[in-house]
Design a protein around this motif. Structure first.
Motif, PDB file in Angstrom:
ATOM      1  N   TRP A  13     -22.886  -7.249  -1.930  1.00 37.95           N
ATOM      2  CA  TRP A  13     -22.749  -6.526  -0.674  1.00 37.95           C
ATOM      3  C   TRP A  13     -23.140  -7.421   0.494  1.00 37.95           C
ATOM      4  O   TRP A  13     -22.459  -7.464   1.516  1.00 37.95           O
ATOM      5  N   CYS A  14     -24.243  -8.127   0.337  1.00 37.80           N
ATOM      6  CA  CYS A  14     -24.726  -8.995   1.416  1.00 37.80           C
ATOM      7  C   CYS A  14     -23.711 -10.101   1.709  1.00 37.80           C
ATOM      8  O   CYS A  14     -23.390 -10.347   2.870  1.00 37.80           O
ATOM      9  N   LYS A  16     -20.562 -10.095   1.199  1.00 35.68           N
ATOM     10  CA  LYS A  16     -19.323  -9.531   1.722  1.00 35.68           C
ATOM     11  C   LYS A  16     -19.482  -8.979   3.147  1.00 35.68           C
ATOM     12  O   LYS A  16     -18.565  -9.085   3.954  1.00 35.68           O
ATOM     13  N   ASN A  17     -20.641  -8.394   3.461  1.00 41.31           N
ATOM     14  CA  ASN A  17     -20.789  -7.638   4.702  1.00 41.31           C
ATOM     15  C   ASN A  17     -21.733  -8.226   5.740  1.00 41.31           C
ATOM     16  O   ASN A  17     -21.791  -7.719   6.858  1.00 41.31           O
ATOM     17  N   TYR A  18     -22.481  -9.255   5.412  1.00 36.01           N
ATOM     18  CA  TYR A  18     -23.510  -9.755   6.319  1.00 36.01           C
ATOM     19  C   TYR A  18     -22.943 -10.125   7.690  1.00 36.01           C
ATOM     20  O   TYR A  18     -23.479  -9.711   8.718  1.00 36.01           O
ATOM     21  N   GLU A  19     -21.888 -10.896   7.732  1.00 39.41           N
ATOM     22  CA  GLU A  19     -21.326 -11.352   9.010  1.00 39.41           C
ATOM     23  C   GLU A  19     -20.904 -10.176   9.880  1.00 39.41           C
ATOM     24  O   GLU A  19     -21.193 -10.145  11.078  1.00 39.41           O
ATOM     25  N   GLU A  20     -20.231  -9.186   9.284  1.00 40.90           N
ATOM     26  CA  GLU A  20     -19.790  -8.022  10.052  1.00 40.90           C
ATOM     27  C   GLU A  20     -20.985  -7.221  10.575  1.00 40.90           C
ATOM     28  O   GLU A  20     -20.996  -6.793  11.729  1.00 40.90           O
ATOM     29  N   VAL A  21     -22.001  -7.032   9.739  1.00 41.78           N
ATOM     30  CA  VAL A  21     -23.191  -6.303  10.162  1.00 41.78           C
ATOM     31  C   VAL A  21     -23.857  -7.020  11.339  1.00 41.78           C
ATOM     32  O   VAL A  21     -24.249  -6.389  12.317  1.00 41.78           O
TER      33      VAL A  21
END
Length: 108
Positions: A13-14, A16-21
């Motif tokens: 999850w991190c 995959k989603n870190y940049e967007e978050v």
């Protein structure tokens, strides 16, 4: 441990989603704990208060009655709460005759 099977979900999850978050929430601190013998977790600290929640619920129409319609009475109560002058309320309470901070509740 970043390589353990129990960490795959959090690490995936991190990754995959870190940049967007971070793009959506640039000032939000995220902590990814990666150490031996620790449960995988991502944590953050939010400064989210009652006023923020009430504003969100008013803006998104979350105050609903049992029929699913916007509950105008609850919306008005929330708006009234948001207008509360907490400084004046505290000042008035502390200066009320007979108010004892050691015993703030009226004894029956």
């Amino acid at each position: 441990c970043p390589e353990s099977p129990s960490s795959r979900g959090v690490m995936g999850w991190c990754n995959k989603n870190y940049e967007e978050v971070k793009v959506l929430n640039p000032t939000m601190a995220l902590q990814l704990r990666t150490t031996e013998n620790a449960m995988p977790a991502i944590t953050t600290e939010l400064d989210f208060q009652t006023d923020d929640l009430l504003r969100f619920m008013i803006q998104t129409g979350k105050f609903r009655d049992e029929n699913g319609f916007v509950a105008d009475d609850r919306v008005e109560a929330a708006k009234a709460y948001l207008k509360t002058d907490w400084v004046a309320l505290r000042r008035e309470r502390w200066t009320s005759p007979g108010f004892d901070p050691e015993h703030p509740f009226i004894e029956q």
